[in-house]
Design an enzyme around this catalytic site. Structure first.
Site, PDB file in Angstrom:
ATOM      1  N   GLU A   1       0.859  -1.181   0.000  1.00  0.00           N
ATOM      2  CA  GLU A   1       0.000   0.000   0.000  1.00  0.00           C
ATOM      3  C   GLU A   1       0.896   1.231   0.000  1.00  0.00           C
ATOM      4  O   GLU A   1       1.980   1.221   0.596  1.00  0.00           O
ATOM      5  CB  GLU A   1      -0.903   0.010   1.246  1.00  0.00           C
TER       6      GLU A   1
ATOM      7  N   ASN B   1     -12.222  -3.379   0.399  1.00  0.00           N
ATOM      8  CA  ASN B   1     -11.231  -3.599   1.456  1.00  0.00           C
ATOM      9  C   ASN B   1     -11.880  -3.307   2.798  1.00  0.00           C
ATOM     10  O   ASN B   1     -12.426  -2.213   2.980  1.00  0.00           O
ATOM     11  CB  ASN B   1     -10.036  -2.658   1.295  1.00  0.00           C
ATOM     12  N   GLU B   2     -11.822  -4.252   3.693  1.00  0.00           N
ATOM     13  CA  GLU B   2     -12.315  -4.033   5.066  1.00  0.00           C
ATOM     14  C   GLU B   2     -13.710  -3.425   5.083  1.00  0.00           C
ATOM     15  O   GLU B   2     -14.018  -2.613   5.959  1.00  0.00           O
ATOM     16  CB  GLU B   2     -11.356  -3.135   5.858  1.00  0.00           C
TER      17      GLU B   2
HETATM   18  O1  AHR Z   1      -2.282  -1.594   6.798  1.00  0.00           O
HETATM   19  C1  AHR Z   1      -2.763  -0.354   7.182  1.00  0.00           C
HETATM   20  C2  AHR Z   1      -4.280  -0.283   7.089  1.00  0.00           C
HETATM   21  O2  AHR Z   1      -4.858  -1.165   7.988  1.00  0.00           O
HETATM   22  C3  AHR Z   1      -4.857  -0.693   5.770  1.00  0.00           C
HETATM   23  O3  AHR Z   1      -4.841   0.333   4.861  1.00  0.00           O
HETATM   24  C4  AHR Z   1      -6.251  -1.073   6.127  1.00  0.00           C
HETATM   25  O4  AHR Z   1      -6.793  -2.037   5.267  1.00  0.00           O
HETATM   26  C5  AHR Z   1      -6.140  -1.538   7.558  1.00  0.00           C
HETATM   27  O5  AHR Z   1      -7.074  -0.950   8.363  1.00  0.00           O
END
Ligand code: AHR
Length: 659
Positions: free
Chosen positions: A46, A375-376
């Site tokens: 990321e 994501n999440e």
């Molecule tokens: O890894 C850091 C963050 O943690 C990521 O962006 C997210 O998916 C998670 O909450």
């Protein structure tokens, strides 16, 4: 029997009275717990902590095209003839919506020293001695020839490299000019001075500087040392581009892959969501140029032998931020992005997106086999959107597996609801995340022992042991955290029949520009500093094997009894039995290993240990690693093989067998 009283501080041991017992461990090669997938140990990338811009993307100039919210952020104007209007930021949004701003320079008989601009880089520029640097610029409307004199400066403002470039008089069309020059010294936090000399006017844009030693020597490429650190992990997959960055604070700032492909100068800048996420770690100069865009991510995956796993927005902005939703009847652009991505990665060069891939230099496919949807994300809103995505994607691409979100937590109502629903709809792969204290990892090493083997596969997509908060500075990647992860990973490995992919998160952190910690790999402008956690990941990945086999004490997996953890795999291609043992206690443990079903002729085997007497020790930034694998030969006995495990240690045994 030795009765010993141990009193130590830290997490890994508390005041306890223990009896040093001998552990009889049986490794049974005649049985198997299932195959280990090639994807088992991967990486999570990321653009956080200056991971991409200012990190692996080797561009040294910050705000090279003046598109940051403050157009001259990162730049200082200087020179004896500098006056109001010498440099103007012009915005030509109607003509160039993706890259509207440029710098208009007006010179009045200027020579070197009269009119200049200095770029500070991303927390400085890493400059290595005797290295070629590639400078490039876009220019137009030079009323007369213009000379750009380039100087690399060290932190004392001493020039440590010179280059010069003459831009001929030109008309309205943008041109590109490049020059290569050499550094004469090393600087950790260097800068670039550009003197503009001549008479009249010129428009400048895309002022760029790359070191000549990028990964595979690609122009405009990636930092070779950082890519090498990834390649050295031999990752089974790479997940990109995140993380929360996929979702955006709001829908308008979500990651849109189509804006990250094609010519670099046409990729519109976006604010990085980690720019202002944490008030205590604000990074007002953190933006995404997308010089590392989706083409480059796929290329990186190919380079390091990792299966690509892109994660896409499902029409939900980060639920910890704005939580904006695209209405269900407005999901089409999101779904089309996913369908087109498959075409971009795998499509024939005659297709629209396959042709773009080919034009970028990769006519052959990238072999995309999985896509993450969201994501999440959580709640009924996620399940509704996922249902639409699943129906549409499966109808067109049944060959592509979908990675689905179990939300941000490892348990609780949110997790349970998603898990139940995803299992009911027979999801391909469920992505679980857990950032928890080291003790949680020790207590939960058996988490997957009871997961349904017939159900969806598990992707432990983001995990890291977080030691207690440090008031100032980053949470540390200390040995107690890494060892707790090593212990937990025995459980991941033992359950490879259901856990098919795992990745620590986040991956990179710049020592001068991090927002989140701990992280797997710390860097500064010139160096890479692997953490103990990195080496743990690497030991698992390099010793992944092809199938798991039982390793038991008293017919039960060793998963925390007397603070011991263990797992075993065989590599059928290499005829190698690989045993992993973790002693999370502050005293040595004695084990006797009985290897059933193996024909072993060697007298010595390879043993690799990681250990530290100090559970709180870290691998410092700025110095060689203190905690890393130590290799040696270990005498082997086919019967009653005794292996002692040092306090706070992770041990890998590699035993060749005969077929
Ligand atoms: O890894 C850091 C963050 O943690 C990521 O962006 C997210 O998916 C998670 O909450």
């Amino acid at each position: 029997m030795l009765l010993k009283k141990i009193i130590t501080g830290g997490l890994l041991a508390c005041a306890i009275v223990t009896t040093a017992q001998e552990h009889n461990l049986v490794v049974d090669g005649s049985r198997t717990n299932g195959a280990v997938q090639p994807t088992m140990w991967g990486i999570f990338f990321e653009d956080i902590n200056l991971g991409a811009d200012g990190g692996i993307y080797a561009e040294l100039v910050k705000n090279r095209s003046f598109e940051f919210i403050k157009p001259l952020m990162g730049w200082d104007l200087n020179g004896k003839k500098l006056k109001e209007g010498s440099f103007l930021v012009v915005n030509e949004a109607a003509v160039r919506p993706n890259n509207p701003r440029f710098l208009q320079v007006t010179m009045n008989d200027c020579d070197t020293g009269d009119l200049g601009l200095v770029n500070e880089g991303f927390r400085g520029m890493g400059i290595r001695k005797d290295l070629n640097f590639d400078f490039s610029v876009q220019y137009r409307r030079a009323t007369a020839p213009v000379t750009l004199s380039l100087e690399l400066l060290n932190s004392q403002d001493k020039p440590i490299g010179h280059g010069s470039l003459v831009l001929p008089a030109t008309g309205d069309a943008w041109q590109k000019a490049t020059v290569q020059f050499r550094s004469t010294d090393t600087a950790q936090r260097g800068r670039l001075q550009i003197w503009v000399s001549g008479n009249g006017r010129v428009d400048l844009d895309q002022l760029s500087l790359f070191p000549g030693d990028t990964w595979k020597g690609r122009q405009g490429g990636l930092r070779a040392d950082m890519v090498q650190a990834l390649a050295d992990l031999k990752p089974g997959f790479i997940r990109f581009p995140g993380g929360c960055i996929v979702e955006g604070h709001e829908l308008s700032t979500r990651y849109q892959w189509k804006k990250t492909v094609g010519p670099v100068e046409d990729r519109p800048l976006s604010i990085n969501r980690w720019n202002n996420e944490f008030a205590h770690r604000a990074a007002p100069d953190y933006f995404q140029t997308f010089g590392l865009g989706f083409f480059e991510y796929f290329q990186l995956a190919e380079d390091i032998g990792a299966a690509p796993l892109p994660i896409l927005s499902c029409g939900m902005a980060c639920q910890f931020n704005s939580a904006e939703l695209a209405p269900l009847d407005e999901l089409e652009p999101y779904i089309q992005d996913a369908l087109d991505l498959v075409e971009f990665a795998n499509g024939d060069v005659q297709t629209k997106w396959g042709a773009l891939r080919a034009s970028m230099g990769h006519p052959t496919p990238f072999h995309l086999k999985m896509i993450g949807v969201g994501n999440e994300n959580w709640g009924p809103q996620y399940l509704e959107r996922l249902a639409v995505f699943t129906a549409r994607l499966k109808a067109r691409h049944p060959e592509v597996k979908l990675v689905t979100s179990a939300g941000p937590f490892s348990s609780g109502e949110m997790f349970e609801t998603l898990d139940k629903a995803l299992r009911a709809q027979k999801a391909d792969i469920i992505d679980e995340h857990y950032y928890m204290p080291p003790n949680w990892f020790l207590r939960n090493a058996a988490r997957y022992d009871r997961y349904d083997r017939q159900g969806p596969k598990i992707f432990a997509g983001e995990y890291a042991a977080h030691p207690p908060t440090v008031p100032q500075g980053p949470l540390r990647n200390n040995w107690q955290a890494a060892l707790a992860e090593a212990a937990f990973m025995t459980g991941l490995e033992r359950n490879a029949a259901v856990v098919e992919m795992c990745s620590y998160a986040p991956l990179f952190a710049h020592a001068d520009g991090w927002q989140w910690s701990p992280d797997l790999i710390w860097v500064d402008n010139l160096h890479v500093y692997p953490t103990p956690n990195y080496y743990v990941q690497q030991l698992y990945s390099l010793n992944k094997g092809t199938k798991t086999i039982p390793l038991e004490e008293n017919r039960a997996p060793l998963s925390g009894q007397d603070s011991l953890y263990a797992s075993a795999v065989v590599d059928e291609k290499e005829s190698l039995l690989i045993i992993k043992l973790v002693n999370a206690d502050a005293v040595e443990k004695k084990t006797t290993l009985q290897l059933k079903g193996f024909h072993i002729k060697v007298r010595e085997v390879e043993r690799i240990d990681m250990k530290s007497d100090d559970a709180l020790a870290v691998n410092p930034v700025g110095a060689p690693a203190l905690i890393k694998p130590q290799q040696r030969r270990e005498p082997f006995r086919s019967a009653n093989w005794q292996v002692a495990l040092p306090p706070h240690s992770f041990t890998v045994l590699r035993i060749p067998y005969r077929k």
